[in-house]
Design an enzyme around this catalytic site. Structure first.
Site, PDB file in Angstrom:
ATOM      1  N   HIS A 183      -5.476  -8.988  -1.566  1.00 60.31           N
ATOM      2  CA  HIS A 183      -5.589  -9.344  -0.144  1.00 60.31           C
ATOM      3  C   HIS A 183      -6.774 -10.291   0.068  1.00 60.31           C
ATOM      4  CE1 HIS A 183      -3.790  -5.314  -0.414  1.00 60.31           C
ATOM      5  NE2 HIS A 183      -3.124  -5.596   0.680  1.00 60.31           N
ATOM      6  N   TYR A 196      -8.988  -9.965   2.336  1.00 62.50           N
ATOM      7  CA  TYR A 196     -10.203  -9.199   2.663  1.00 62.50           C
ATOM      8  C   TYR A 196     -10.958  -8.704   1.432  1.00 62.50           C
ATOM      9  CZ  TYR A 196      -7.270  -4.982   2.072  1.00 62.50           C
ATOM     10  OH  TYR A 196      -6.434  -4.030   1.581  1.00 62.50           O
ATOM     11  N   GLU A 197     -10.293  -8.708   0.273  1.00 65.16           N
ATOM     12  CA  GLU A 197     -10.986  -8.293  -0.949  1.00 65.16           C
ATOM     13  C   GLU A 197     -11.953  -9.378  -1.438  1.00 65.16           C
ATOM     14  OE1 GLU A 197      -8.261  -6.124  -3.869  1.00 65.16           O
ATOM     15  OE2 GLU A 197      -6.847  -6.834  -2.366  1.00 65.16           O
ATOM     16  N   HIS A 252      -3.025   0.605  -4.792  1.00 61.99           N
ATOM     17  CA  HIS A 252      -2.441  -0.561  -5.471  1.00 61.99           C
ATOM     18  C   HIS A 252      -2.768  -0.447  -6.960  1.00 61.99           C
ATOM     19  CE1 HIS A 252      -1.445  -3.149  -1.924  1.00 61.99           C
ATOM     20  NE2 HIS A 252      -2.252  -2.286  -1.349  1.00 61.99           N
ATOM     21  N   HIS A 288      -7.275   4.564   6.019  1.00 58.53           N
ATOM     22  CA  HIS A 288      -6.474   4.105   4.871  1.00 58.53           C
ATOM     23  C   HIS A 288      -5.709   5.284   4.256  1.00 58.53           C
ATOM     24  CE1 HIS A 288      -5.206   1.426   1.735  1.00 58.53           C
ATOM     25  NE2 HIS A 288      -5.826   2.088   0.784  1.00 58.53           N
ATOM     26  N   SER A 330       0.815  -1.215   0.000  1.00 66.16           N
ATOM     27  CA  SER A 330       0.000   0.000   0.000  1.00 66.16           C
ATOM     28  C   SER A 330       0.849   1.267   0.000  1.00 66.16           C
ATOM     29  CB  SER A 330      -0.880   0.054   1.252  1.00 66.16           C
ATOM     30  OG  SER A 330      -1.800  -0.991   1.249  1.00 66.16           O
ATOM     31  N   ASN A 338       1.577   3.890  10.549  1.00 62.60           N
ATOM     32  CA  ASN A 338       0.784   4.495  11.633  1.00 62.60           C
ATOM     33  C   ASN A 338       1.068   3.713  12.909  1.00 62.60           C
ATOM     34  OD1 ASN A 338      -0.740   2.344  10.122  1.00 62.60           O
ATOM     35  ND2 ASN A 338      -2.060   2.542  11.896  1.00 62.60           N
ATOM     36  N   ALA A 356       2.701  -1.962   4.091  1.00 62.45           N
ATOM     37  CA  ALA A 356       2.479  -0.901   5.074  1.00 62.45           C
ATOM     38  C   ALA A 356       1.908  -1.600   6.307  1.00 62.45           C
ATOM     39  CB  ALA A 356       1.489   0.108   4.525  1.00 62.45           C
ATOM     40  N   MET A 409      -2.179  -6.771   6.952  1.00 60.52           N
ATOM     41  CA  MET A 409      -3.192  -7.645   6.360  1.00 60.52           C
ATOM     42  C   MET A 409      -2.658  -8.364   5.116  1.00 60.52           C
ATOM     43  SD  MET A 409      -6.273  -4.862   6.624  1.00 60.52           S
ATOM     44  CE  MET A 409      -6.491  -3.869   8.131  1.00 60.52           C
ATOM     45  N   SER A 410      -1.349  -8.598   5.072  1.00 63.01           N
ATOM     46  CA  SER A 410      -0.764  -9.209   3.866  1.00 63.01           C
ATOM     47  C   SER A 410       0.504  -9.968   4.213  1.00 63.01           C
ATOM     48  CB  SER A 410      -0.443  -8.106   2.846  1.00 63.01           C
ATOM     49  OG  SER A 410       0.627  -7.305   3.302  1.00 63.01           O
TER      50      SER A 410
HETATM   51  N1  HPA Z   1      -3.462  -2.292  11.216  1.00 63.12           N
HETATM   52  C1  HPA Z   1      -3.528  -3.274  10.289  1.00 63.12           C
HETATM   53  N2  HPA Z   1      -3.027  -3.168   9.085  1.00 63.12           N
HETATM   54  C2  HPA Z   1      -2.378  -2.035   8.759  1.00 63.12           C
HETATM   55  C3  HPA Z   1      -2.274  -0.978   9.679  1.00 63.12           C
HETATM   56  C4  HPA Z   1      -2.839  -1.115  10.970  1.00 63.12           C
HETATM   57  O1  HPA Z   1      -2.787  -0.216  11.827  1.00 63.12           O
HETATM   58  N3  HPA Z   1      -1.592   0.010   9.049  1.00 63.12           N
HETATM   59  C5  HPA Z   1      -1.295  -0.452   7.808  1.00 63.12           C
HETATM   60  N4  HPA Z   1      -1.770  -1.688   7.629  1.00 63.12           N
END
Ligand code: HPA
Length: 280
Positions: A86, A88-89, A64, A255, A33, A241, A116, A217-218
């Site tokens: 991913h 989740y998609e 992406h 996001h 990401s 973050n 990320a 998530m990847s």
């Molecule tokens: N949580 C989960 N997945 C993420 C995060 C997060 O804070 N930041 C970027 N991908």
């Protein structure tokens, strides 16, 4: 779409790629990401939209791009995934990891994965780069392992070892490059969740307790398939973050924040990746 893929599916994808280029990539690179612009530096390249490659999962997430780039970077023949799919998609684990098999059939020896991630280690700040030393396959422990289904013995064994999923030599090299280039580099354990909802403060405290330094998530499914097929892996997380482990009124994870930090992280990640490629 079959529940599980076999060699003929991967070969159909490879045949399409081979129609565009005969270049034999040695290194695969998956850009997460906000990190897709790292592919802009690839030279003499062909860019193939995922939608043109049989069985390739099409990415639906902002940040992406969804193109496969084959060309040269720092003297290395590379295949670069500008964006990934991913779970989740709505994709199955077999679909999420299909591109890794395709890269293996193309002949890669090394896979560099980026993502990320949210920082869990209290020392981490947004904008840090973390070298992945190990992972926690939390998404897989509940049953979502990409190797579920018939074992593809031509790639690897039914029960593959994961004791050194992230190659020790490549980690040492990445650290040397980071020191030489004056890029601060953190190290830690990445945990993969299904997403797409971000974590609650209680989720985050739990993830810290079980030994994770970053959450995303990847990556983990892709690394498992890479290791199953004997591909060496280097993993880098961009800490986008630092989600609060105690609820703070009006502090939210978005996001947009993840993508914004990705832009900040591009020079640092780019320096490390280019340095590693040059040295390999
Ligand atoms: N949580 C989960 N997945 C993420 C995060 C997060 O804070 N930041 C970027 N991908």
């Amino acid at each position: 779409m079959p529940e599980f893929f076999s060699r003929s599916h991967f070969e159909a994808a490879v045949a399409t790629i081979r129609e565009e280029t005969q270049l034999q990539p040695r290194i695969g690179l998956i850009l997460g990401s906000g990190l897709n612009p790292l592919a802009d530096a690839v030279e003499d390249d062909v860019a193939i939209p995922y939608s043109a490659i049989p069985h390739f999962p099409i990415v639906t997430v902002e940040g992406h791009v969804g193109r496969l780039i084959v060309g040269w970077l720092e003297g290395q023949a590379v295949v670069v995934m500008q964006g990934r799919a991913h779970y989740y998609e709505g994709y199955s684990m077999a679909e999420v990891t299909f591109p890794v098999r395709v890269m293996q059939v193309l002949g890669i020896e090394i896979l560099i994965v980026t993502n990320a991630a949210g920082g869990l280690n209290p020392e981490f700040h947004a904008g840090d780069v973390m070298l992945i030393t190990d992972h926690i396959n939390l998404i897989g422990m509940g049953g979502l392992n990409p190797l579920r289904g018939p074992n593809l013995a031509e790639f690897g064994p039914r029960f593959p070892d994961m004791s050194e999923a992230y190659d020790a030599q490549l980690r040492t090299l990445a650290k040397q490059i980071a020191v030489g280039a004056n890029v601060p580099l953190r190290e830690g354990v990445y945990v993969c969740l299904a997403g797409p909802s971000f974590e609650t403060p209680a989720d985050l405290r739990f993830l810290r307790l079980i030994g994770a330094d970053a959450v995303g998530m990847s990556t983990v499914p892709e690394v498992i398939v890479a290791r199953h097929g004997g591909t060496r892996v280097l993993g880098l997380s961009g800490i986008s973050n630092v989600p609060p482990v105690e609820a703070i009124p009006s502090v939210e994870t978005t996001h947009e924040e993840v993508l914004e930090a990705g832009r900040m992280l591009i020079p640092r990640l780019g320096t490390i990746i280019r340095g590693v490629l040059k040295a390999l």
